[in-house]
Design a protein around this motif. Sequence first.
Motif, PDB file in Angstrom:
ATOM      1  N   THR A 167      -1.945   0.335  -7.005  1.00 46.11           N
ATOM      2  CA  THR A 167      -1.399   1.372  -7.876  1.00 46.11           C
ATOM      3  C   THR A 167      -2.281   2.595  -7.997  1.00 46.11           C
ATOM      4  O   THR A 167      -1.804   3.651  -8.397  1.00 46.11           O
ATOM      5  N   ASN A 168      -3.574   2.458  -7.660  1.00 47.60           N
ATOM      6  CA  ASN A 168      -4.471   3.576  -7.886  1.00 47.60           C
ATOM      7  C   ASN A 168      -5.711   3.429  -7.014  1.00 47.60           C
ATOM      8  O   ASN A 168      -6.204   2.317  -6.821  1.00 47.60           O
ATOM      9  N   ASN A 192       0.840  -1.188   0.000  1.00 50.67           N
ATOM     10  CA  ASN A 192       0.000   0.000   0.000  1.00 50.67           C
ATOM     11  C   ASN A 192       0.877   1.241   0.000  1.00 50.67           C
ATOM     12  O   ASN A 192       0.859   2.032   0.934  1.00 50.67           O
ATOM     13  N   ASP A 193       1.644   1.444  -1.062  1.00 50.05           N
ATOM     14  CA  ASP A 193       2.552   2.586  -1.148  1.00 50.05           C
ATOM     15  C   ASP A 193       1.822   3.909  -1.360  1.00 50.05           C
ATOM     16  O   ASP A 193       2.393   4.972  -1.124  1.00 50.05           O
ATOM     17  N   ILE A 194       0.568   3.874  -1.806  1.00 43.43           N
ATOM     18  CA  ILE A 194      -0.156   5.120  -2.061  1.00 43.43           C
ATOM     19  C   ILE A 194      -1.080   5.487  -0.894  1.00 43.43           C
ATOM     20  O   ILE A 194      -1.868   6.415  -1.007  1.00 43.43           O
ATOM     21  N   ASN A 195      -0.994   4.752   0.202  1.00 39.92           N
ATOM     22  CA  ASN A 195      -1.766   5.021   1.421  1.00 39.92           C
ATOM     23  C   ASN A 195      -3.275   5.011   1.197  1.00 39.92           C
ATOM     24  O   ASN A 195      -3.983   5.925   1.610  1.00 39.92           O
ATOM     25  N   ALA A 196      -3.764   3.974   0.542  1.00 40.66           N
ATOM     26  CA  ALA A 196      -5.209   3.799   0.380  1.00 40.66           C
ATOM     27  C   ALA A 196      -5.815   3.545   1.750  1.00 40.66           C
ATOM     28  O   ALA A 196      -5.167   2.989   2.639  1.00 40.66           O
TER      29      ALA A 196
END
Length: 161
Positions: free
Chosen positions: A137-138, A47-51
């Motif tokens: 990713t998104n 979870n690199d995008i902090n969802a």
Amino acid sequence: MIEYGTVKRIKKNNTARVIITRHEMCGDCKACELGTSKKTMSVDAKNDINAKVGDKVALEMEFANFMKASGVAYGFPLIGFLLGIFIGYAIAPMFHLNEVYSGFFGGLILMFCAYGIIHLMDRRGRFGKDKYEPVITNVIDPNNNLLLNKYAKSETSEDEQ
């Protein structure tokens, strides 16, 4: 390979538990859930995008890594099974055994040994978990994405049940 799902829980080490709805391409084999009738499955993803919990997300895994993981999970046990059949069939006359049963049970034994070796290697980190772990990713808004309207409708109908 891209999949779509919903974040259900944020875990330690910058990972999230994501619930993925199986699509038509999966068919009815249910191998990923070991024969259950559920239409969803859960996966831990980076979870690199902090969802956040409840977010609709896109998950990606490189196709080459997916194929390597599939080869390990299915190829090695298949090779073990075939090798066990040939070995069992070959040694049956030495012990005055039925060749068919000896080959079959030899195949099963080596197939389960292959699964055991894969399990031990995985627990020891020999496969490099980071390469085979999906990545979020998104974050997606299904109301504004025509491609995901079917996904959003199928998920809401499952939640209502």
